[in-house]
Design an enzyme around this catalytic site. Structure first.
Site: not given
Length: 265
Positions: A107-108
């Site tokens: 993620c991110g």
């Protein structure tokens, strides 16, 4: 030959203070390098399923193609982990628009997306589709029950292209963006009209997910999870209805609530 989407792993299972040796199903990570002509474009860490769909959807979301018919040849070398793509025309977009980057499954900031091609390919939704809260709940229930990979591993994201009453296609991947690219590729290959469709999604509604929805062309995103503030700002600007925390009969409508057909509010 592609590896399986899951692999067996020997674990020590501890329950009530007691340890026992068992085998567990683990989600497989598979690196796939996309080559456009003679150049390396990107490496995607993904689940080893629906790779042709994912490649087509990924190239479309990056603005390299607009339809599957623009691909002259697509060949996957499963053993080496390469997909070779030849286009019908010379790539005319400046390579500066695509900073070569490693596209991870997590993620991110593992995936960068603030590039010029995002501005070009993310479309403002003009969808007139409406859906009731009961239909939102039903679609999420269908999505959760449709993924055998998630039931085995708990380690993949699920995404479905839907009408208000049924799932059209369901795809799973360790990367949330990959699952959406697989749906995009499916829609392009099937030449499926998309503006009246809905995406049901198992993961968090991040800014990347909303950008993907805008590139695919849907107007409604459903999730059992939370959104981020940047995702909602983008959804507001791009005309996308975001519904999160769909659990039982409860849900939160964050943007463009006119597409959720309720009696009150």
């Amino acid at each position: 030959m592609l590896p399986k989407i899951t692999t067996r792993w020997r674990i020590t299972r501890i329950s009530d203070g007691t340890a026992a040796l068992q085998e567990d199903d683990i989600a497989t990570e598979y690196p796939l390098t996309v080559r456009l002509g003679v150049e390396e474009f990107a490496t995607i860490v993904c689940s080893p399923t629906d790779l042709e769909e994912m490649t087509i959807g990924f190239l479309a979301s990056e603005g390299v193609i607009r339809s599957a018919s623009e691909i002259k040849e697509l060949r996957i070398d499963e053993e080496r982990g390469f997909v070779y793509v030849e286009l019908m025309h010379e790539e005319s977009t400046s390579k500066d628009d695509y900073a070569r980057r490693f596209i991870g499954s997590c993620c991110g900031k593992s995936r960068q997306f603030y590039f010029q091609n995002d501005v070009r390919t993310a479309r403002t939704s003009m969808s007139r589709t409406t859906i009731t809260p009961a239909e939102c709940t039903s679609l999420m229930r269908l999505l959760q029950s449709s993924s055998s990979e998630f039931k085995l591993t708990g380690g993949v994201h699920n995404a479905a292209l839907c009408t208000p009453t049924e799932l059209i296609a369901v795809r799973a991947d360790i990367g949330r963006h990959n699952a959406l690219d697989k749906l995009f590729g499916y829609a392009l290959q099937q030449r499926l009209p998309i503006t009246d469709k809905i995406i049901a999604f198992s993961g968090r509604l991040s800014s990347e997910v909303v950008l993907k929805a805008a590139k695919i062309g849907v107007g409604v995103m459903l999730s059992k999870s939370a959104p981020t503030d940047l995702a909602l700002k983008l959804a507001g600007d791009l005309g996308i209805t975001c519904v999160g925390f769909i659990r039982g009969s409860e849900m939160n409508v964050y943007t463009h609530s006119h597409r959720i057909a309720t009696e009150g509010a």
